[in-house]
Design a protein around this motif. Structure first.
Motif, PDB file in Angstrom:
ATOM      1  N   THR A   1      -1.702  -2.281   8.748  1.00  0.00           N
ATOM      2  CA  THR A   1      -1.289  -1.037   8.095  1.00  0.00           C
ATOM      3  C   THR A   1      -0.605  -0.104   9.088  1.00  0.00           C
ATOM      4  O   THR A   1       0.433   0.506   8.786  1.00  0.00           O
ATOM      5  CB  THR A   1      -2.504  -0.342   7.459  1.00  0.00           C
TER       6      THR A   1
ATOM      7  N   TYR B   1      -7.461  -5.814   1.563  1.00  0.00           N
ATOM      8  CA  TYR B   1      -6.309  -5.290   2.300  1.00  0.00           C
ATOM      9  C   TYR B   1      -5.661  -4.089   1.611  1.00  0.00           C
ATOM     10  O   TYR B   1      -4.527  -3.741   1.915  1.00  0.00           O
ATOM     11  CB  TYR B   1      -5.249  -6.397   2.530  1.00  0.00           C
TER      12      TYR B   1
ATOM     13  N   GLY C   1      -7.324  -5.371   7.750  1.00  0.00           N
ATOM     14  CA  GLY C   1      -5.937  -4.974   7.562  1.00  0.00           C
ATOM     15  C   GLY C   1      -5.571  -3.652   8.204  1.00  0.00           C
ATOM     16  O   GLY C   1      -4.470  -3.140   7.976  1.00  0.00           O
TER      17      GLY C   1
ATOM     18  N   MET D   1      -9.992   0.532   4.555  1.00  0.00           N
ATOM     19  CA  MET D   1      -9.499  -0.713   3.991  1.00  0.00           C
ATOM     20  C   MET D   1     -10.587  -1.265   3.089  1.00  0.00           C
ATOM     21  O   MET D   1     -11.726  -1.481   3.513  1.00  0.00           O
ATOM     22  CB  MET D   1      -9.152  -1.715   5.092  1.00  0.00           C
TER      23      MET D   1
ATOM     24  N   ASN E   1       0.833  -1.206   0.000  1.00  0.00           N
ATOM     25  CA  ASN E   1       0.000   0.000   0.000  1.00  0.00           C
ATOM     26  C   ASN E   1       0.863   1.250   0.000  1.00  0.00           C
ATOM     27  O   ASN E   1       1.986   1.256   0.517  1.00  0.00           O
ATOM     28  CB  ASN E   1      -0.904   0.028   1.248  1.00  0.00           C
TER      29      ASN E   1
ATOM     30  N   THR F   1     -10.679  -7.499  10.612  1.00  0.00           N
ATOM     31  CA  THR F   1      -9.806  -8.359   9.799  1.00  0.00           C
ATOM     32  C   THR F   1      -9.580  -7.780   8.407  1.00  0.00           C
ATOM     33  O   THR F   1      -9.259  -8.510   7.470  1.00  0.00           O
ATOM     34  CB  THR F   1     -10.371  -9.792   9.663  1.00  0.00           C
TER      35      THR F   1
END
Length: 785
Positions: free
Chosen positions: A342, A477, A338, A466, A318, A336
């Motif tokens: 991150t 994600y 991400g 996300m 990312n 869940t």
């Protein structure tokens, strides 16, 4: 950097991944002490060292390091006057050899490899060549003392070997002779450093001597026979002398190293640094890490950042941007999805960069220099303190609210969670406002919809989310900066089979503002996807346009090559016609010149040259492809005074005698001097010495072409001098620098006549006899002015 954030972000696991790449105890010690720095100059120096290490790993396979142990204890013993043992001296010897190898490595590096920091570090290494050579000659790698350590030790060991051979030979008589029947085994062994034989217990007195040991069963005793006692005693004396000599050698080596303990300690530290840098470079190659740019303004721009502890084949990369147009990022999205990873990715990459490590991002990524990184991530509920999840989070946050300032980075996971949603959201907004007032950079994740509005309304604050794929009901994600997350409960329920009536009733029960916010987010997501689709279309069009451009460029190149081939073919045909005519003209000119040499004074040499020049001007030079190789060769053909050149317009060879201007030269062709433009000149190699030229005999000038050698042998005196006179004129017209006159030895009359003639000729610079291998005094070399 506070230890708590290092533990939360698992910085120690990064260090564990580097450790297998280290070869020395000093390098492992340096790694163990590694901590992120908040000093920009220090961070940049560390990154420069890692960059040098990565370049050397890529171009040279890394630094020439070996397995080395720490030398703190041996060096301390040297400082207090103690002697070192063999293994300790061997370790110092290995260290000195590695120092020499690294010094030579940097000395022999190609100048094209540009390094930033390591050459300066290598310059601090201290070579001790005499001590290193002494250790190499005296100590084996395992610490044993070599025979070459001293002549006395070598002599003692020869005596020991001789004595042992004699003893074994004597005792072989017991193991192979008639007395072997008294032995448990026909072997010779050692007990108490003395040679013995295993004798059955009932025959213990058969050999006399001394019993040194017996077996566990008592059935075998180890006897030193009486006949061997004196020989073993002598061997033992020599062995004791060997031991004393070894101790003397170790003391001598220790004394030779004692004055250099500071240098050895400094070398040990520097070798640890080189090992650590080499390990950082190998780790960077493993994670495909890149060198980060350092921003003292704490503007972070991570391009395609990956969490370094996750499987690189599965982790989603990312872009993370913070510190420029906005200093606070509010990340929303489903569980869940991400969010936590991150936050950890941003924090851990910052810790790595501030520790001088390459980071798992694309090139040109940028990091800041934060004095502290504060984090509240995960459920750290303390059973001992009987704290709830909410209380645990608040306790962590309260601990850093007071010291935080504008040089810090704050990471907050699920801010305000664990309590009443309305109170939790209000408290989260208040905390973000306070942190915003300090100037710190903040990245916070939350579920509260109120914080989505906060991201729109507050200055220097932006929403992020996300991404969640409703079709597959799975998170992607991917971090979407500028896009708040929305609740997907209705869509997920509908796709799972929830009756539409229930979903519709639930929507009606929702707060109107919340529904409007979700609708707004849906519209934004639709616009984003539309923009992405349009971007993909434009990228495809650009790719097609690029391919078309390359195709046209290739076709144009082929066209130019074909054009050059056609021109070359046409010029070749034209040149063939001109060559044919020029060959015939050359024959005529040769006949005219021969007439001139035979006495026809009416034909002038300058007329001959002018006529041939007119023919040469009809010949076209083939066009050569312009490239760097030809241009370089042309530069090597720069013309200077004294160079031999060919005048292209006349087809003659001459010598440059003067330079009038940048592109105008005076050239002497035979007895004629002319002003010639540079474009008409071609530099040629100087003629070889006359003795090395191919010998072509010319008698009396009867041939059409002038040779570089005249053979007068067998001719009468008058005839020889007449031929010599005509030959010298022809050689001068041909522009020769030197010729050979073969007159033989004989009575010496022709030789004397030749030399008398050469003395009187003003065009002759000097003359001398030919070398012995080319005729000696039977030939004369003539050099013209």
């Amino acid at each position: 950097m506070n230890s708590r954030v290092l533990r939360l972000l698992e910085f120690n696991k990064i260090k564990q991944q580097i450790q297998p790449y280290l070869a020395t105890e000093m390098g492992r010690s340096t790694l163990a002490e590694l901590m992120p720095s908040a000093d920009a100059d220090t961070v940049q120096l560390w990154l420069d060292q890692t960059k040098d290490g990565a370049d050397l790993l890529r171009l040279k396979g890394g630094l020439p390091l070996a397995q080395l142990v720490g030398m703190d204890a041996p060096l301390h013993r040297l400082e207090i006057g103690a002697n070192l043992n063999g293994p300790e001296l061997a370790a110092i010897g290995r260290s000195l050899r590695v120092v020499s190898q690294i010094t030579n490595f940097f000395r022999d590096l190609d100048d094209t490899i540009e390094l930033r920091a390591l050459p300066e570090l290598a310059a601090n290494l201290v070579n001790l060549p005499e001590q290193s050579q002494l250790l190499r000659r005296s100590i084996e790698s395992d610490g044993s003392v070599l025979d070459t350590a001293s002549s006395q030790l070598q002599s003692l060991r020869k005596t020991i070997h001789s004595q042992e051979t004699e003893i074994r030979s004597r005792m072989d008589g017991y193991t192979r002779g008639s007395q072997a029947k008294y032995l448990s085994e026909p072997i010779v062994t050692i007990r108490n450093d003395r040679y013995v034989i295993p004798v059955r217990a009932e025959y213990r007195h058969q050999f006399g001597g001394i019993i040194h040991d017996q077996s566990a069963s008592g059935q075998t005793v180890y006897v030193e026979p009486q006949s061997i006692l004196e020989m073993n005693n002598k061997l033992r004396q020599v062995q004791l002398a060997e031991k004393q000599e070894i101790e003397r050698i170790l003391a001598e080596l220790s004394a030779a190293l004692a004055p250099y303990t500071n240098e050895l300690r400094s070398n040990e530290y520097l070798l640890g640094q080189f090992d650590f840098i080499n390990g950082k470079a190998k780790y960077a190659a493993q994670i495909r890490g890149t060198e980060p740019l350092v921003s003292t303004d704490n503007i972070v721009k991570l391009r395609q950042a990956r969490h370094p502890l996750l499987d690189p084949r599965q982790v989603v990369s990312n872009d993370i941007l913070i510190g420029d147009t906005y200093k606070t990022i509010v990340v929303t999205g489903p569980n869940t999805g991400g969010k936590t990873i991150t936050l950890k990715t941003l924090g851990l990459i910052q810790l790595m960069a501030q520790s001088g490590l390459f980071i798992p991002t694309r090139e040109e990524s940028q990091v800041g220099i934060f004095h502290e990184i504060y984090a509240d991530i995960g459920d750290e509920q303390s059973i001992e303190q009987n704290l709830s999840t909410f209380s645990s989070h608040m306790d962590n946050i309260i601990n850093f609210l007071d010291p935080v300032d504008d040089r810090d980075l704050v990471l907050l996971d699920e801010l305000g969670a664990g309590t009443d949603p309305q109170e939790g959201a209000s408290l989260a907004i208040a905390i973000l406002d306070y942190l915003g007032g300090t100037g710190a950079e903040v990245m916070a994740s939350t579920h509260y919809p109120e914080l989505k509005v906060y991201g729109y309304e507050r200055p220097e604050t932006i929403n992020a989310s996300m991404e969640f794929d409703v079709k597959t009901l799975k998170p992607t994600y991917r971090l979407l900066i500028g896009m708040p997350g929305r609740s997907n409960a209705f869509d997920i329920s509908r796709r799972l089979g929830m009756p539409e009536a229930i979903v519709a009733a639930a929507k009606e029960l929702m707060n109107g503002a919340s529904q409007d916010l979700n609708d707004m987010i849906s519209d934004l997501e639709a616009q984003r996807k539309q923009t992405e689709t349009r971007g993909e279309e434009l990228a495809q069009q650009l790719q097609e346009a690029t391919a078309l451009h390359d195709e046209l460029k290739s076709a144009w190149t082929d066209f130019q090559k074909q054009k050059e081939r056609l021109q070359a073919t046409a010029q070749e045909k034209a040149n063939q016609l001109v060559d044919q005519a020029q060959t015939e003209a050359d024959q005529i000119i040769d006949e005219l010149r021969q007439m001139r040499l035979n006495g026809a004074q009416s034909v002038k040499e300058d007329q001959l040259i002018a006529a041939k020049g007119q023919l040469n001007q009809l010949h076209q030079e083939r066009s050569l492809k312009q490239n760097k190789v030809l241009q370089r060769a042309k530069r090597q053909q720069e013309i200077k005074v004294g160079d031999d050149v060919r005048v292209l317009s006349y087809g003659q060879v001459g010598v440059v005698t003067q330079k009038f201007s940048a592109h105008q030269y005076e050239v002497q062709m035979g007895i004629i001097k002319m002003k010639i433009a540079e474009r008409e000149l071609e530099k040629i190699k100087a003629p070889q010495p006359a003795a090395q030229r191919q010998i072509v005999t010319v008698r009396g000038g009867s041939d059409h072409h002038v040779s570089t050698q005249l053979d007068l042998r067998g001719q009468r005196y008058d005839e020889a001098l007449a031929n010599l006179d005509r030959y010298i004129d022809a050689a001068l017209l041909a522009g020769y620098e030197s010729v050979t006159i073969v007159h033989g030895k004989g009575t010496g009359a022709i030789r004397q006549g030749v030399q008398d003639y050469l003395k009187q000729n003003r065009r002759v610079k000097r003359y001398e006899y030919a070398p012995a291998s080319a005729g000696g005094n039977g030939a004369t070399l003539v050099f013209f002015k």
